[in-house]
Write a protein that holds these residues in place. Structure first.
Motif, PDB file in Angstrom:
ATOM      1  N   ALA A  64       0.856  -1.184   0.000  1.00 15.45           N
ATOM      2  CA  ALA A  64       0.000   0.000   0.000  1.00 15.45           C
ATOM      3  C   ALA A  64       0.901   1.246   0.000  1.00 15.45           C
ATOM      4  CB  ALA A  64      -0.956  -0.045   1.170  1.00 15.45           C
ATOM      5  N   ASP A  65       0.801   2.062   1.024  1.00 15.17           N
ATOM      6  CA  ASP A  65       1.623   3.268   1.081  1.00 15.17           C
ATOM      7  C   ASP A  65       3.104   2.935   1.240  1.00 15.17           C
ATOM      8  OD1 ASP A  65      -0.440   5.778   2.767  1.00 15.17           O
ATOM      9  OD2 ASP A  65      -0.792   4.493   1.023  1.00 15.17           O
ATOM     10  N   MET A  66       3.938   3.778   0.647  1.00 12.70           N
ATOM     11  CA  MET A  66       5.384   3.722   0.875  1.00 12.70           C
ATOM     12  C   MET A  66       5.842   5.139   1.196  1.00 12.70           C
ATOM     13  SD  MET A  66       6.644   1.168  -2.177  1.00 12.70           S
ATOM     14  CE  MET A  66       8.080   0.531  -1.284  1.00 12.70           C
ATOM     15  N   GLY A  67       6.930   5.229   1.942  1.00 13.92           N
ATOM     16  CA  GLY A  67       7.353   6.571   2.308  1.00 13.92           C
ATOM     17  C   GLY A  67       8.793   6.648   2.752  1.00 13.92           C
ATOM     18  N   TRP A  68       9.229   7.871   2.916  1.00 11.46           N
ATOM     19  CA  TRP A  68      10.568   8.168   3.435  1.00 11.46           C
ATOM     20  C   TRP A  68      10.426   9.053   4.665  1.00 11.46           C
ATOM     21  CZ3 TRP A  68      14.929   5.893   1.723  1.00 11.46           C
ATOM     22  CH2 TRP A  68      14.887   5.283   0.471  1.00 11.46           C
ATOM     23  N   TYR A  69      11.175   8.695   5.681  1.00 12.95           N
ATOM     24  CA  TYR A  69      11.264   9.482   6.903  1.00 12.95           C
ATOM     25  C   TYR A  69      12.739   9.774   7.144  1.00 12.95           C
ATOM     26  CZ  TYR A  69       6.420   8.192   7.895  1.00 12.95           C
ATOM     27  OH  TYR A  69       5.057   8.031   7.828  1.00 12.95           O
ATOM     28  N   ARG A  70      13.010  10.718   8.020  1.00 17.64           N
ATOM     29  CA  ARG A  70      14.404  11.009   8.357  1.00 17.64           C
ATOM     30  C   ARG A  70      14.525  11.379   9.829  1.00 17.64           C
ATOM     31  NH1 ARG A  70      15.233  16.680   4.917  1.00 17.64           N
ATOM     32  NH2 ARG A  70      13.966  18.028   6.272  1.00 17.64           N
ATOM     33  N   GLN A  71      15.727  11.136  10.326  1.00 15.55           N
ATOM     34  CA  GLN A  71      16.007  11.472  11.718  1.00 15.55           C
ATOM     35  C   GLN A  71      17.391  12.083  11.808  1.00 15.55           C
ATOM     36  OE1 GLN A  71      15.562   8.227  14.514  1.00 15.55           O
ATOM     37  NE2 GLN A  71      15.316   9.647  16.214  1.00 15.55           N
ATOM     38  N   ALA A  72      17.427  13.333  12.208  1.00 15.51           N
ATOM     39  CA  ALA A  72      18.694  14.034  12.410  1.00 15.51           C
ATOM     40  C   ALA A  72      19.152  13.823  13.850  1.00 15.51           C
ATOM     41  CB  ALA A  72      18.527  15.515  12.111  1.00 15.51           C
ATOM     42  N   PRO A  73      20.439  13.982  14.124  1.00 12.60           N
ATOM     43  CA  PRO A  73      20.945  13.794  15.491  1.00 12.60           C
ATOM     44  C   PRO A  73      20.210  14.680  16.479  1.00 12.60           C
ATOM     45  CG  PRO A  73      22.758  13.936  13.945  1.00 12.60           C
ATOM     46  CD  PRO A  73      21.524  14.267  13.168  1.00 12.60           C
ATOM     47  N   GLY A  74      19.734  14.074  17.558  1.00 12.77           N
ATOM     48  CA  GLY A  74      19.057  14.824  18.600  1.00 12.77           C
ATOM     49  C   GLY A  74      17.631  15.207  18.288  1.00 12.77           C
ATOM     50  N   LYS A  75      17.119  14.739  17.158  1.00 15.14           N
ATOM     51  CA  LYS A  75      15.754  15.092  16.776  1.00 15.14           C
ATOM     52  C   LYS A  75      14.903  13.838  16.595  1.00 15.14           C
ATOM     53  CE  LYS A  75      16.834  19.492  14.533  1.00 15.14           C
ATOM     54  NZ  LYS A  75      16.639  20.312  13.305  1.00 15.14           N
ATOM     55  N   GLN A  76      13.593  14.039  16.578  1.00 14.37           N
ATOM     56  CA  GLN A  76      12.680  12.926  16.354  1.00 14.37           C
ATOM     57  C   GLN A  76      12.602  12.589  14.867  1.00 14.37           C
ATOM     58  OE1 GLN A  76       8.913  14.080  18.187  1.00 14.37           O
ATOM     59  NE2 GLN A  76       9.456  12.941  20.034  1.00 14.37           N
ATOM     60  N   ARG A  77      12.236  11.355  14.605  1.00 11.93           N
ATOM     61  CA  ARG A  77      12.026  10.949  13.217  1.00 11.93           C
ATOM     62  C   ARG A  77      10.839  11.721  12.661  1.00 11.93           C
ATOM     63  NH1 ARG A  77      12.183   4.616  11.788  1.00 11.93           N
ATOM     64  NH2 ARG A  77      14.037   4.930  13.084  1.00 11.93           N
ATOM     65  N   GLU A  78      10.981  12.195  11.419  1.00 15.81           N
ATOM     66  CA  GLU A  78       9.923  12.984  10.809  1.00 15.81           C
ATOM     67  C   GLU A  78       9.639  12.503   9.400  1.00 15.81           C
ATOM     68  OE1 GLU A  78      11.165  17.062  10.443  1.00 15.81           O
ATOM     69  OE2 GLU A  78      12.793  16.589   9.067  1.00 15.81           O
ATOM     70  N   LEU A  79       8.414  12.738   8.976  1.00 10.09           N
ATOM     71  CA  LEU A  79       8.014  12.389   7.623  1.00 10.09           C
ATOM     72  C   LEU A  79       8.707  13.301   6.617  1.00 10.09           C
ATOM     73  CD1 LEU A  79       6.060  10.977   5.544  1.00 10.09           C
ATOM     74  CD2 LEU A  79       4.516  12.901   5.985  1.00 10.09           C
ATOM     75  N   VAL A  80       9.216  12.708   5.555  1.00 15.20           N
ATOM     76  CA  VAL A  80       9.742  13.466   4.423  1.00 15.20           C
ATOM     77  C   VAL A  80       8.711  13.465   3.293  1.00 15.20           C
ATOM     78  CG1 VAL A  80      11.555  13.640   2.688  1.00 15.20           C
ATOM     79  CG2 VAL A  80      12.119  12.901   5.023  1.00 15.20           C
ATOM     80  N   ALA A  81       8.280  12.278   2.894  1.00 14.20           N
ATOM     81  CA  ALA A  81       7.301  12.153   1.811  1.00 14.20           C
ATOM     82  C   ALA A  81       6.685  10.773   1.851  1.00 14.20           C
ATOM     83  CB  ALA A  81       7.963  12.393   0.451  1.00 14.20           C
ATOM     84  N   ARG A  82       5.437  10.681   1.386  1.00 12.57           N
ATOM     85  CA  ARG A  82       4.744   9.402   1.263  1.00 12.57           C
ATOM     86  C   ARG A  82       4.048   9.355  -0.084  1.00 12.57           C
ATOM     87  NH1 ARG A  82       4.674   6.074   5.387  1.00 12.57           N
ATOM     88  NH2 ARG A  82       3.017   4.783   4.487  1.00 12.57           N
ATOM     89  N   ILE A  83       3.867   8.115  -0.565  1.00 14.05           N
ATOM     90  CA  ILE A  83       3.182   7.918  -1.826  1.00 14.05           C
ATOM     91  C   ILE A  83       2.284   6.709  -1.712  1.00 14.05           C
ATOM     92  CG2 ILE A  83       5.155   6.600  -2.749  1.00 14.05           C
ATOM     93  CD1 ILE A  83       4.402   7.774  -5.525  1.00 14.05           C
ATOM     94  N   ALA A  84       1.047   6.877  -2.116  1.00  7.93           N
ATOM     95  CA  ALA A  84       0.099   5.778  -2.120  1.00  7.93           C
ATOM     96  C   ALA A  84       0.305   4.920  -3.369  1.00  7.93           C
ATOM     97  CB  ALA A  84      -1.324   6.326  -2.096  1.00  7.93           C
ATOM     98  N   ARG A  85      -0.314   3.739  -3.357  1.00 12.69           N
ATOM     99  CA  ARG A  85      -0.165   2.848  -4.509  1.00 12.69           C
ATOM    100  C   ARG A  85      -0.677   3.519  -5.776  1.00 12.69           C
ATOM    101  NH1 ARG A  85       1.359  -2.120  -5.449  1.00 12.69           N
ATOM    102  NH2 ARG A  85       0.571  -3.166  -7.306  1.00 12.69           N
ATOM    103  N   GLY A  86      -1.705   4.338  -5.622  1.00 15.00           N
ATOM    104  CA  GLY A  86      -2.256   5.058  -6.772  1.00 15.00           C
ATOM    105  C   GLY A  86      -1.508   6.318  -7.119  1.00 15.00           C
ATOM    106  N   ALA A  87      -0.353   6.535  -6.454  1.00 14.33           N
ATOM    107  CA  ALA A  87       0.574   7.627  -6.754  1.00 14.33           C
ATOM    108  C   ALA A  87       0.200   8.955  -6.125  1.00 14.33           C
ATOM    109  CB  ALA A  87       0.797   7.799  -8.254  1.00 14.33           C
ATOM    110  N   PHE A  88      -0.814   8.998  -5.266  1.00 17.31           N
ATOM    111  CA  PHE A  88      -1.061  10.237  -4.516  1.00 17.31           C
ATOM    112  C   PHE A  88       0.108  10.453  -3.570  1.00 17.31           C
ATOM    113  CE2 PHE A  88      -3.454  13.573  -2.614  1.00 17.31           C
ATOM    114  CZ  PHE A  88      -3.144  13.548  -1.264  1.00 17.31           C
ATOM    115  N   THR A  89       0.587  11.685  -3.515  1.00 13.60           N
ATOM    116  CA  THR A  89       1.776  11.978  -2.705  1.00 13.60           C
ATOM    117  C   THR A  89       1.509  13.085  -1.685  1.00 13.60           C
ATOM    118  OG1 THR A  89       2.549  13.602  -4.325  1.00 13.60           O
ATOM    119  CG2 THR A  89       3.348  11.347  -4.579  1.00 13.60           C
ATOM    120  N   ASN A  90       2.288  13.072  -0.622  1.00 12.96           N
ATOM    121  CA  ASN A  90       2.325  14.228   0.273  1.00 12.96           C
ATOM    122  C   ASN A  90       3.740  14.410   0.785  1.00 12.96           C
ATOM    123  OD1 ASN A  90       1.584  11.837   2.050  1.00 12.96           O
ATOM    124  ND2 ASN A  90       2.019  13.369   3.613  1.00 12.96           N
TER     125      ASN A  90
END
Length: 122
Positions: free
Chosen positions: A32-58
């Motif tokens: 289903a959905d796939m995405g990328w998250y990132r975590q910088a030193p000393g910070k919480q993991r955050e969403l970078v981008a997500r894409i649904a199977r139908g290609a909707f993105t945020n």
């Protein structure tokens, strides 16, 4: 067992480009959905981008207009094209996917990759 394998991280100069890839392997019906998250030193993991199977993105506001997420369903792979990178993009980038195990979509599992380091520095 389903695994996500990231690749493409490394050192990039400010203003440069980098492309991350993440391929899913194992036995499953669909993704289903796939995405990328990132975590910088000393910070919480955050969403970078997500894409649904139908290609909707945020996208996170901080990367809009610079990063592009895409996927190839035939290869069970998601990509993150990073352009005009900034020092604040330095982080470990994690791939994420919602794995579907049956046609009725009754069984699913959220899976994370091991992470790939992206460092922006001159």
């Amino acid at each position: 067992q389903v695994q996500l394998a990231e690749s493409g991280g490394g050192l990039v100069q400010p203003g440069g480009s980098l492309r991350l890839s993440c391929a899913a392997s194992g036995l499953f019906f669909s993704i289903a959905d796939m995405g990328w998250y990132r975590q910088a030193p000393g910070k919480q993991r955050e969403l970078v981008a997500r894409i649904a199977r139908g290609a909707f993105t945020n996208y996170a506001d901080s990367v809009k207009g610079r990063f592009t997420i895409s996927r190839d369903n035939s290869k069970n792979t998601v990509y993150l094209q990073m352009n005009s990178v900034k020092p604040e993009d330095t982080a470990v980038y994690y791939c994420n996917a919602v794995i579907i195990f049956d046609a009725a979509f009754s069984r699913s599992l959220e899976v994370w990759g091991q992470g790939t380091q992206v460092t922006t520095s001159s």
